[in-house]
Design a protein around this motif. Structure first.
Motif, PDB file in Angstrom:
ATOM      1  N   HIS A 184       1.291  -1.370  -0.074  1.00  0.00           N
ATOM      2  CA  HIS A 184       0.100   0.009   0.019  1.00  0.00           C
ATOM      3  C   HIS A 184       1.083   1.193   0.150  1.00  0.00           C
ATOM      4  O   HIS A 184       0.507   2.326   0.007  1.00  0.00           O
ATOM      5  N   TYR A 185       2.531   0.925  -0.104  1.00  0.00           N
ATOM      6  CA  TYR A 185       2.899   2.557  -0.243  1.00  0.00           C
ATOM      7  C   TYR A 185       3.690   2.135  -1.739  1.00  0.00           C
ATOM      8  O   TYR A 185       3.958   0.901  -2.808  1.00  0.00           O
ATOM      9  N   THR A 186       4.672   3.867  -1.870  1.00  0.00           N
ATOM     10  CA  THR A 186       5.259   3.354  -3.320  1.00  0.00           C
ATOM     11  C   THR A 186       6.800   3.186  -3.097  1.00  0.00           C
ATOM     12  O   THR A 186       7.744   2.779  -3.909  1.00  0.00           O
ATOM     13  N   ALA A 187       7.544   4.144  -1.889  1.00  0.00           N
ATOM     14  CA  ALA A 187       8.612   3.778  -1.429  1.00  0.00           C
ATOM     15  C   ALA A 187       9.348   1.868  -2.379  1.00  0.00           C
ATOM     16  O   ALA A 187       8.163   1.346  -0.428  1.00  0.00           O
ATOM     17  N   THR A 188      10.433   1.501  -1.723  1.00  0.00           N
ATOM     18  CA  THR A 188      10.990   0.212  -1.813  1.00  0.00           C
ATOM     19  C   THR A 188      11.577   0.181  -0.416  1.00  0.00           C
ATOM     20  O   THR A 188      12.552  -0.563   0.349  1.00  0.00           O
ATOM     21  N   GLU A 189      12.563   0.804  -0.406  1.00  0.00           N
ATOM     22  CA  GLU A 189      14.222   0.910   0.393  1.00  0.00           C
ATOM     23  C   GLU A 189      13.634   0.670   1.724  1.00  0.00           C
ATOM     24  O   GLU A 189      14.010   0.455   2.677  1.00  0.00           O
ATOM     25  N   ARG A 190      12.755   2.315   1.785  1.00  0.00           N
ATOM     26  CA  ARG A 190      12.664   2.232   3.040  1.00  0.00           C
ATOM     27  C   ARG A 190      11.761   1.263   3.986  1.00  0.00           C
ATOM     28  O   ARG A 190      11.628   1.287   5.512  1.00  0.00           O
ATOM     29  N   TYR A 191      11.292  -0.013   3.002  1.00  0.00           N
ATOM     30  CA  TYR A 191       9.914  -0.922   3.720  1.00  0.00           C
ATOM     31  C   TYR A 191      10.802  -2.376   3.310  1.00  0.00           C
ATOM     32  O   TYR A 191      10.282  -3.189   3.826  1.00  0.00           O
ATOM     33  N   ARG A 192      12.358  -2.158   3.201  1.00  0.00           N
ATOM     34  CA  ARG A 192      13.200  -3.682   2.465  1.00  0.00           C
ATOM     35  C   ARG A 192      13.025  -4.380   4.478  1.00  0.00           C
ATOM     36  O   ARG A 192      13.212  -5.325   3.599  1.00  0.00           O
ATOM     37  N   TYR A 193      13.204  -3.426   5.078  1.00  0.00           N
ATOM     38  CA  TYR A 193      13.492  -4.545   6.291  1.00  0.00           C
ATOM     39  C   TYR A 193      12.226  -5.481   7.268  1.00  0.00           C
ATOM     40  O   TYR A 193      11.982  -6.255   7.670  1.00  0.00           O
ATOM     41  N   PHE A 194      11.158  -3.852   6.603  1.00  0.00           N
ATOM     42  CA  PHE A 194      10.110  -4.888   7.470  1.00  0.00           C
ATOM     43  C   PHE A 194       9.371  -6.253   6.352  1.00  0.00           C
ATOM     44  O   PHE A 194       9.272  -7.062   6.868  1.00  0.00           O
ATOM     45  N   LEU A 195       9.920  -5.830   4.747  1.00  0.00           N
ATOM     46  CA  LEU A 195       9.554  -7.459   4.095  1.00  0.00           C
ATOM     47  C   LEU A 195      10.145  -8.050   4.119  1.00  0.00           C
ATOM     48  O   LEU A 195       9.536  -9.567   3.986  1.00  0.00           O
ATOM     49  N   GLU A 196      11.655  -8.152   4.633  1.00  0.00           N
ATOM     50  CA  GLU A 196      12.174  -9.288   5.168  1.00  0.00           C
ATOM     51  C   GLU A 196      11.522 -10.535   6.458  1.00  0.00           C
ATOM     52  O   GLU A 196      11.855 -10.819   6.117  1.00  0.00           O
ATOM     53  N   TYR A 197      11.181  -8.889   6.842  1.00  0.00           N
ATOM     54  CA  TYR A 197      10.613  -9.107   8.029  1.00  0.00           C
ATOM     55  C   TYR A 197       9.974 -10.575   8.317  1.00  0.00           C
ATOM     56  O   TYR A 197       8.637 -11.508   8.271  1.00  0.00           O
ATOM     57  N   LEU A 198       8.165  -9.539   6.955  1.00  0.00           N
ATOM     58  CA  LEU A 198       6.805 -10.645   6.528  1.00  0.00           C
ATOM     59  C   LEU A 198       7.798 -11.293   6.344  1.00  0.00           C
ATOM     60  O   LEU A 198       6.820 -12.808   6.576  1.00  0.00           O
ATOM     61  N   TYR A 199       8.087 -11.724   5.346  1.00  0.00           N
ATOM     62  CA  TYR A 199       8.512 -13.516   4.622  1.00  0.00           C
ATOM     63  C   TYR A 199       9.258 -13.982   5.415  1.00  0.00           C
ATOM     64  O   TYR A 199       9.006 -15.621   5.374  1.00  0.00           O
ATOM     65  N   THR A 200      10.674 -14.295   6.598  1.00  0.00           N
ATOM     66  CA  THR A 200      10.720 -14.760   7.162  1.00  0.00           C
ATOM     67  C   THR A 200       9.548 -15.446   7.958  1.00  0.00           C
ATOM     68  O   THR A 200       9.964 -16.372   8.115  1.00  0.00           O
ATOM     69  N   GLY A 201       8.768 -14.566   9.132  1.00  0.00           N
ATOM     70  CA  GLY A 201       7.616 -14.833   9.292  1.00  0.00           C
ATOM     71  C   GLY A 201       6.797 -15.975   8.300  1.00  0.00           C
ATOM     72  O   GLY A 201       6.401 -17.438   9.490  1.00  0.00           O
ATOM     73  N   TYR A 202       6.451 -15.979   7.850  1.00  0.00           N
ATOM     74  CA  TYR A 202       5.839 -17.086   6.406  1.00  0.00           C
ATOM     75  C   TYR A 202       6.737 -18.083   6.563  1.00  0.00           C
ATOM     76  O   TYR A 202       5.958 -19.727   6.046  1.00  0.00           O
TER      77      TYR A 202
END
Length: 350
Positions: free
Chosen positions: A127-145
């Motif tokens: 739901h956002y356009t930036a990428t680098e700012r959210y990189r650690y969240f994405l890695e946190y999210l997918y690690t959780g999966y």
């Protein structure tokens, strides 16, 4: 942008603290500080969640911190949704459930499972356009999966085929490869985790239709109330559910969390045609059903969790609720669990 649940936010902070981040430094960035998480109903702006995670990375200089924090993720980290995932029939149903109720946990975006003939893809729509700012969240999210997947069926070798991230690669991807495998693509056109398609339809040994239906009803109510004004009784029920595993809640405990006096809470519940005692009884009965069907606790442990003075008091209440004894109920559940295992074995053999 939206909000994240207090449980999800705190789970991330706890994961960072386990990996050496100073907790005080992180709670300084949380509205209300550590005490802001005392109320189970609390939700926080998504940007605060991202700020705290990015601050944790800055404090440690560890670009793998999102992944390391994600490794501490457990189904309980996302409360009712996490518990519901573990009792689904298969991973396809679990991820459809996750997609539907994901806004209860976080509103940064959604993950969706697409099962094809040769690959199953779990992709992220932000739901956002930036990428680098959210990189650690994405890695946190997918690690959780990956972690929760391992709890379900991902305990097989080479389950993950490929992981794609839109953000730039870290200086060292060694730790990431330990979690996602060697086939990681950075600067990709999408965020996606790919795995063997047969795993998406493999029956789960932990499947439990009765528990699933109970949790679905609760999740539907939470979703409909999200962003709306709940009734006082619904807020009380949610708080009792959250507090009960830590000790039997009192009216004073709940009224304090709701920011009102005991008298005001009593009067508000009376106007809604109920009482704190009735709601506590309702929650204890439902929680008892969940604990018994999950088959993870002894009768004495369940009695203690539900706040009974002793096991005999629990047995009397149980017979009043369900018209049978805990032992008879438990035996029936064991038969159903064995039937699930037999069905899975037959499916895998066919």
């Amino acid at each position: 942008m939206g909000t994240v649940s207090g449980a999800y936010f705190k789970s991330m902070i706890d994961g960072c603290v386990v990996n050496g981040v100073d907790s005080k430094a992180l709670y300084d960035f949380v509205p209300g500080g550590k005490e802001g998480f005392d109320n189970p109903l609390s939700r926080f702006p998504c940007e605060d969640f991202i700020n705290v995670l990015n601050t944790a990375v800055s404090l440690t200089g560890d670009q793998s911190l999102g992944i390391k924090a994600g490794l501490t993720m457990r189904p309980g980290s996302i409360m009712d949704l996490g518990n519901a995932l573990t009792v689904c029939d298969n991973l396809t149903e679990a991820m459809a459930l996750n997609y539907r109720y994901q806004p209860l946990v976080q509103q940064l975006g959604r993950t969706q499972l697409d099962v094809k003939s040769k690959v199953a893809e779990l992709f992220w729509t932000p739901h956002y356009t930036a990428t680098e700012r959210y990189r650690y969240f994405l890695e946190y999210l997918y690690t959780g999966y990956v972690v929760i997947g391992n709890w379900l069926i991902f305990n097989e070798e080479d389950a993950v085929l490929k992981t794609e991230f839109r953000h730039m690669p870290p200086k060292d991807s060694t730790f990431a490869k330990q979690v996602f495998g060697d086939n990681i693509i950075y600067n990709a056109s999408r965020d996606c985790l790919s795995f063997r398609p047969e795993l998406a339809v493999m029956p789960l040994v932990t499947a439990n239709p009765e528990v699933k239906n109970i949790l679905f009803t609760r999740l539907d109510k939470q979703l409909s109330d999200l962003g709306e004004n709940d009734s006082v009784s619904e807020k009380v029920i949610h708080l009792i559910h959250t507090i009960l595993p830590k000790g039997r809640p009192s009216l004073s405990d709940v009224s304090e969390l709701m920011g009102m006096s005991d008298r005001t809470l009593r009067r508000s519940l009376t106007k809604e045609g109920t009482s704190f005692r009735d709601l506590l009884e309702e929650v204890r009965k439902e929680a008892c059903c969940l604990y018994m069907r999950q088959n993870r606790h002894s009768y004495a442990q369940i009695a203690q969790i539900l706040g009974f003075s002793d096991q005999s008091a629990f047995s009397r209440a149980f017979r009043h609720w369900y018209g049978t004894t805990p032992k008879a109920f438990h035996a029936d559940q064991n038969i159903k669990a064995q039937n699930n295992i037999d069905i899975m074995a037959q499916t895998l053999a066919s």
